[in-house]
Design an enzyme around this catalytic site. Structure first.
Site, PDB file in Angstrom:
ATOM      1  N   ASP A 157       0.780  -1.064  -0.001  1.00 10.94           N
ATOM      2  CA  ASP A 157      -0.117   0.181   0.060  1.00 10.94           C
ATOM      3  C   ASP A 157       0.751   1.331   0.098  1.00 10.94           C
ATOM      4  OD1 ASP A 157      -2.199  -1.520  -0.141  1.00 10.94           O
ATOM      5  OD2 ASP A 157      -2.627  -1.462   2.521  1.00 10.94           O
ATOM      6  N   ARG A 293      -0.982  -8.278  -5.324  1.00  7.86           N
ATOM      7  CA  ARG A 293      -0.021  -8.509  -4.527  1.00  7.86           C
ATOM      8  C   ARG A 293       1.132  -9.438  -4.989  1.00  7.86           C
ATOM      9  NH1 ARG A 293       0.007  -7.725   0.831  1.00  7.86           N
ATOM     10  NH2 ARG A 293      -2.108  -7.072   1.455  1.00  7.86           N
TER      11      ARG A 293
END
Ligand code: ADP
Length: 740
Positions: A157, A293
């Protein structure tokens, strides 16, 4: 001050996995071993520490070979409830001491780092309790009386204060940008609108940067809710205007944690409903989820994580357990350390500000560059520019691309065009670089001329390596006069820079050259003055890393040495950074030179390695490392002298390094720099000034340098800056590549 502890180092990955963790792990293990310190990997995060046994494994040099190209973390990660309790941490301490570990490198998010800090604070009392129980000896308790920790931030993030980039964020941005490029082409075919949901509960970094890189048309962030109370109408108005202007598709990006001013969530589903109702369009939602991811880490995540892992161990070895724990990060393009808990507190302050609806504070905490990028995006997403103000002087700004093509040139031209037009000015595009300036190949651009240019490689304007000479100057003066240019932006490499300098030097003879000039660095070689980073170099690095991954795969059966030649002219940036990013064991640079003695030593080292059972050797050579010891020569020499022990193959990567769509980083930086160039030209022209300058990124910030200073900054013979910041990283390549 206590003496440094002498215990072993433990390394764990904890919390959410992030691509790049393996590169960090490799660097931690190999740096520790090269410093003669025993190192253990702790599998499955804190859970492994609590469980003990074979979850703690001593690492050898080869335990971390061949792992950099893999996403995730090979030692596993977990969330661990038990570690939140003292009892769990007591077990963890016991298991660490069984292996003599009293130094930890924790790679994780703010939760993991908070846990590590608590563990460190509690350590003396845990040790005392274990000694009282008889679980450890008094001598062990005395020897390991304190725990030293250092943190690396792994989080896709990019939500941590204290580092400009967290491990994994750049890769996630790659995944999202690729998805946006792909969705864009299918959406355009059907004239669809797509709502794309990206990760980021408290942090809009991925949403904002992917909106910039993927040229989205609207974005919702957690820390900056739409200003309009009726955000539905504001969004629909912009998207409808886009359709009217001929856009074939619209893209809206929604961060997971997006909300309105009152704190109500703005979900991707809600956005879809609004668009369908108001615009009567075919709207599709795509939630990118865990794709963000996964997969191979980007070049940046590999080299940055390598440097971070290396620095973490060096820091642990240089500090004492009394020192305040630090987190190692990247600030302004340099590895730095900052107090760990202060960073955690700041990080949490953003989430708290969002929860309290204090969005101004949240944006302030994110920092100036985040706010600046948001402002740039606001302009770029418009479909139609603001009309010129009544009575405003409409400046005519020329833009060209020069030198070798570099991915990101189109992105820069798009941003410059739209930002200038939006301020009421005129963009005169010049085709084919300086040739076009000589021959008068010009065209006024409107807003939609650069539609779709944000994500494409090469140069749509056309580029050339021409540097003007002789009669060219008079011809250029005629073009500038005919077009009545008030300023000139040259996006490009060395040829563009030199051309700008030649014009500048002839101002006395040609008054037409007396206009504001600015050069924007775009060169895969990263060899331009006034900037630590050039547009295109990150894309080229990614191309190299991708090919080297494939080359490595091809060597599974035989004992093989690869000599890979990369571009860069006489500048070794691509060679050195790709060596860091691929784990090459040797890099040959022109800056350092190559001697026969070096080659002899390399051969001996390889022979010893292959005799020991090693299967692969990767050497990276800059194309101009040495004019006599060419790639072919080196490959032939090693092959002949290996006496059948190993095979040698050469791979000259060539022009694939110049091609390809620009990486997210190159797109973002190109946009950011182009915005400043436009500001500069407008300011100069409005003030009647005619400064000529180079723009660049220095220490992570945008900096202007006077064009006249260019000769002092350059090693003209080798076409590279005299000072190259990355050269100090070379020892890390050697340290991590070979034992001993
Ligand atoms: P991240 O590190 O990505 O923020 P988490 O917040 O889930 O992820 O933390 C990962 C692990 O770190 C947790 O499962 C727990 O074992 C440990 N941890 C987190 N916060 C604390 C805390 N306050 N005290 C002790 N351990 C913690």
């Amino acid at each position: 001050m206590t003496e440094p502890t002498g215990g072993a180092i433990g390394v764990l990955t904890s919390g959410g996995d992030a691509p790049g963790m393996n590169a960090a792990l490799r660097a931690v293990v190999r740096t520790a071993l090269s410093r003669g310190v025993k190192v253990f990997a702790i599998y499955e995060g804190y859970q492994g520490m609590v469980d003990g046994g074979d979850r703690l494994r001593a690492m050898a040099w080869d335990s971390v070979g061949g792992i950099m190209q893999h996403g995730g973390t090979i030692i596993g990660t977990a969330r661990c409830a038990a570690f939140r309790n003292r009892e769990g941490r007591l077990q963890a301490a016991r298991h660490l001491l069984e292996q003599g570990i009293d130094r930890l490198v924790v790679i994780g998010g703010d939760g993991s780092l908070t846990g590590a800090n608590l563990f460190r604070q509690e350590w003396p009392s845990l040790i005392a309790e274990l000694a009282a129980q008889g679980a450890i000896t008094a001598e062990a308790a005395a020897r390991h009386s304190q725990l030293a920790i250092v943190g690396l931030v792994g989080s896709i993030d990019n939500d941590f204060t204290g580092t400009d980039m967290t491990i994994g964020a750049d890769t996630a941005l790659h995944r999202i940008t690729t998805a946006l490029d792909q969705i864009g082409s299918t959406a355009a075919s059907h004239q669809r609108t797509f709502v794309i949901e990206v990760m980021g509960r408290h942090c809009g970094y991925l949403a904002l940067m992917s909106a910039l890189a993927g040229t989205a048309h609207w974005v919702f962030l957690p820390e900056h809710p739409p200003e309009a109370e009726d955000w539905e109408a504001a969004m629909c108005e912009v998207l409808a205007a886009g359709r009217a202007a001929g856009r074939r598709h619209s893209t809206v990006i929604v961060a997971e944690g997006a909300r309105d001013r009152n704190g109500n969530p703005i979900t991707s589903e809600r956005v879809r409903q609004v668009l369908e109702e108001h615009l009567k369009e075919d709207v599709r939602v795509s939630i990118l989820g865990h794709i963000q991811r996964g997969g191979a880490p980007s070049a940046f995540d590999r080299w940055m994580s390598t440097l971070l892992g290396h620095a973490a161990v060096e820091h642990l070895l240089a500090s004492t357990p009394d020192d305040e724990p630090q987190v190692i990060g990247l600030r302004y393009n340099r590895i730095t350390h900052q107090p760990l808990m202060a960073c955690v507190t700041q990080t949490r302050a953003v989430a708290e500000a969002i929860a309290a609806h204090d969005y101004e504070r949240a944006m302030e905490l994110r920092g100036g560059s985040f706010t600046e990028q948001y402002r740039i995006l606001q302009t770029l997403i418009q479909t139609v520019p603001h009309p010129p103000r009544p009575g405003q002087r409409r400046l005519r700004l020329g833009v060209l691309t020069g030198g070798a093509p570099a991915p990101g040139m189109n992105t820069a031209v798009r941003a410059a065009t739209r930002l200038a037009i939006d301020r009421g000015h005129v963009i005169v595009a010049i085709n084919n670089g300086v040739d076009g300036l000589i021959e008068g190949q010009t065209q006024e651009f409107d807003w939609m001329n650069v539609h779709g240019w944000g994500s494409t490689g090469g140069s749509n304007l056309g580029t050339s390596r021409t540097v003007p000479a002789g009669a060219d100057f008079a011809a250029i003066a005629r073009t500038l006069e005919a077009e009545r240019l008030d300023g000139l932006l040259l996006v490009g490499g060395w040829a563009a820079y030199q051309s700008a300098l030649e014009l500048y030097r002839r101002r006395a003879a040609h008054p037409a050259f007396d206009l504001p000039i600015i050069c924007l660095p775009a060169s895969i070689s990263n060899n331009l003055p006034g900037s630590e980073l050039c547009i295109g170099a990150d894309t080229a690095l990614n191309s190299i890393v991708e090919v080297v991954d494939k080359i490595k795969n091809s060597a599974v059966a035989a004992r093989r040495c690869f000599v890979v030649e990369v571009m860069g002219g006489h500048c070794g940036y691509l060679a050195l950074m790709s060596s860091l990013a691929t784990g090459a064991e040797r890099v040959y640079l022109n800056e350092e030179g190559v001697t026969l003695r070096d080659l002899q030593e390399d051969l001996e080292r390889m022979t010893a390695g292959f005799s020991d059972g090693r299967r692969l050797s990767l050497l990276i050579r800059n194309e101009r490392a040495n004019p006599f010891y060419t790639t072919a020569f080196m490959a032939a020499l090693f092959e002949q002298e290996s006496q059948g022990l190993f095979e040698v193959r050469q791979a000259i990567l060539g022009h694939l390094q110049q091609g390809g769509d620009p990486s997210p980083f190159d797109r973002i930086q190109a946009t950011r720099l182009a915005a400043r160039c436009v500001d500069f030209l407008i300011d100069q022209a409005e003030q009647g000034a005619t400064t000529a300058a180079l723009i660049g990124i220095v220490g992570g910030r945008i900096k202007l340098t006077d064009l006249v200073d260019m000769p002092d900054l350059m090693d003209a013979e080798h076409i590279r800056p005299k000072e190259q910041w990355w050269q100090e990283l070379q020892p890390v390549v050697q340290r991590l590549a070979q034992p001993g």
